[in-house]
Every structure is written in structure tokens, then in C-alpha cells.
Design a protein around this motif. Sequence first.
Motif, PDB file in Angstrom:
ATOM      1  N   ASP A 198       0.841  -1.183   0.000  1.00 48.26           N
ATOM      2  CA  ASP A 198       0.000   0.000   0.000  1.00 48.26           C
ATOM      3  C   ASP A 198       0.883   1.241   0.000  1.00 48.26           C
ATOM      4  O   ASP A 198       1.992   1.226   0.559  1.00 48.26           O
ATOM      5  CB  ASP A 198      -0.895   0.003   1.250  1.00 48.26           C
ATOM      6  N   ARG A 199       0.412   2.318  -0.595  1.00 44.94           N
ATOM      7  CA  ARG A 199       1.230   3.529  -0.633  1.00 44.94           C
ATOM      8  C   ARG A 199       1.466   4.115   0.759  1.00 44.94           C
ATOM      9  O   ARG A 199       2.378   4.911   0.950  1.00 44.94           O
ATOM     10  CB  ARG A 199       0.646   4.559  -1.577  1.00 44.94           C
ATOM     11  N   ASP A 200       0.675   3.691   1.749  1.00 44.49           N
ATOM     12  CA  ASP A 200       0.875   4.149   3.128  1.00 44.49           C
ATOM     13  C   ASP A 200       1.631   3.139   3.994  1.00 44.49           C
ATOM     14  O   ASP A 200       1.661   3.276   5.211  1.00 44.49           O
ATOM     15  CB  ASP A 200      -0.475   4.467   3.780  1.00 44.49           C
ATOM     16  N   ALA A 201       2.255   2.140   3.376  1.00 42.94           N
ATOM     17  CA  ALA A 201       2.952   1.098   4.134  1.00 42.94           C
ATOM     18  C   ALA A 201       4.254   1.590   4.756  1.00 42.94           C
ATOM     19  O   ALA A 201       4.776   0.958   5.677  1.00 42.94           O
ATOM     20  CB  ALA A 201       3.238  -0.111   3.245  1.00 42.94           C
ATOM     21  N   GLY A 202       4.774   2.715   4.310  1.00 43.54           N
ATOM     22  CA  GLY A 202       6.078   3.207   4.743  1.00 43.54           C
ATOM     23  C   GLY A 202       6.267   3.276   6.240  1.00 43.54           C
ATOM     24  O   GLY A 202       7.311   2.901   6.756  1.00 43.54           O
ATOM     25  N   ARG A 203       5.269   3.721   6.967  1.00 35.06           N
ATOM     26  CA  ARG A 203       5.424   3.859   8.421  1.00 35.06           C
ATOM     27  C   ARG A 203       5.462   2.511   9.132  1.00 35.06           C
ATOM     28  O   ARG A 203       5.765   2.439  10.315  1.00 35.06           O
ATOM     29  CB  ARG A 203       4.326   4.744   8.989  1.00 35.06           C
ATOM     30  N   HIS A 204       5.167   1.437   8.407  1.00 35.43           N
ATOM     31  CA  HIS A 204       5.170   0.088   8.989  1.00 35.43           C
ATOM     32  C   HIS A 204       6.344  -0.753   8.486  1.00 35.43           C
ATOM     33  O   HIS A 204       6.388  -1.957   8.750  1.00 35.43           O
ATOM     34  CB  HIS A 204       3.861  -0.627   8.649  1.00 35.43           C
ATOM     35  N   MET A 205       7.288  -0.145   7.771  1.00 37.68           N
ATOM     36  CA  MET A 205       8.324  -0.930   7.096  1.00 37.68           C
ATOM     37  C   MET A 205       9.244  -1.686   8.033  1.00 37.68           C
ATOM     38  O   MET A 205       9.682  -2.785   7.697  1.00 37.68           O
ATOM     39  CB  MET A 205       9.133  -0.050   6.139  1.00 37.68           C
ATOM     40  N   VAL A 206       9.543  -1.153   9.192  1.00 38.94           N
ATOM     41  CA  VAL A 206      10.429  -1.873  10.117  1.00 38.94           C
ATOM     42  C   VAL A 206       9.762  -3.184  10.539  1.00 38.94           C
ATOM     43  O   VAL A 206      10.348  -4.261  10.423  1.00 38.94           O
ATOM     44  CB  VAL A 206      10.804  -1.006  11.340  1.00 38.94           C
ATOM     45  N   GLY A 207       8.531  -3.104  11.008  1.00 43.88           N
ATOM     46  CA  GLY A 207       7.812  -4.306  11.428  1.00 43.88           C
ATOM     47  C   GLY A 207       7.535  -5.242  10.269  1.00 43.88           C
ATOM     48  O   GLY A 207       7.652  -6.465  10.395  1.00 43.88           O
ATOM     49  N   LEU A 208       7.181  -4.683   9.122  1.00 42.55           N
ATOM     50  CA  LEU A 208       6.907  -5.504   7.938  1.00 42.55           C
ATOM     51  C   LEU A 208       8.164  -6.236   7.494  1.00 42.55           C
ATOM     52  O   LEU A 208       8.124  -7.432   7.187  1.00 42.55           O
ATOM     53  CB  LEU A 208       6.369  -4.611   6.818  1.00 42.55           C
TER      54      LEU A 208
END
Length: 136
Positions: A66-76
Motif C-alpha cells: 500500500d502507498r501508506d505502508a512506509g510507516r510500517h516498514m520496520v515491522g513488515l
Amino acid sequence: MLLLVPARAAHIAQITSQRAQASEVGIQGPRLPSPGWTAMAHGRPIACGGLVEMWTGRAYAWSLLDRDAGRHMVGLTRAIRSVLGRAAFRRIEMAVRTDFPSASRWAEMLGFERECLATAFFPDGADAYLYVRIKN
């Protein structure tokens, strides 16, 4: 909080793709290319992915973020590294658009190494870097 759940076709429909992945969304359409996972954040899909077995010991990794996935990249990234580490494949490959440098960085954070350049790889004619992750 990030949660990995089994992927469903409806999850792909809920993802607002990044511009660089827009050409692949039409290929995947409302169906999944293989069994996989969906990363859920606050009850909403932020990424889908999976491994397509090519033959015994070899798979192709796919993902749609998702284009808003950036803030979750560490956990992802941590979650997907774990999935890849448990996968029953010796060789896992993935393709990344050459004009999408953040995807190349993510591939490397996931433990992939750039193997080669593939010209006219994507449906829109874009070139790709092919990455590989090999278990010893």
C-alpha cells in the motif's frame, strides 16, 4: 500493531498501490498469484505477498504494498524476513523495477542480493533487477 494473516483476493482490492507497482495490479487483479500473506495494520491490509513455487527448492516472491505502508516498514521487514527464513525453498527470486530504488533497498533489507538486469521485464516494458536469496 502489525499482524500477518492468510491472504485473500479481497485484500489486494483494498490496497492503494504505489505508483511504481500500478502496472502489476492489473496482472494480479482480484485473484492471488499464489497462497500468501497479508500484513494488517489497524485492521486494514497494507501489504500482500507470497511465494510461487517454480519447482522443488525454487520460488518466486511477489508483493504488493500500500502507498501508506512506509510507516510500517520496520515491522513488515522483520515479519517477512522471518517468513522467508522459514520457507522451504533453497532459492527465492524476486524482480524489482529499476526505476523504483526503494524497492531495491527493501529487497536488500530482506536478505536478497542483486543477480542481474532483465530488460523489458514488466507488462509496461520497464526493466527489472532480479534479486535472489539463497539458503546455505
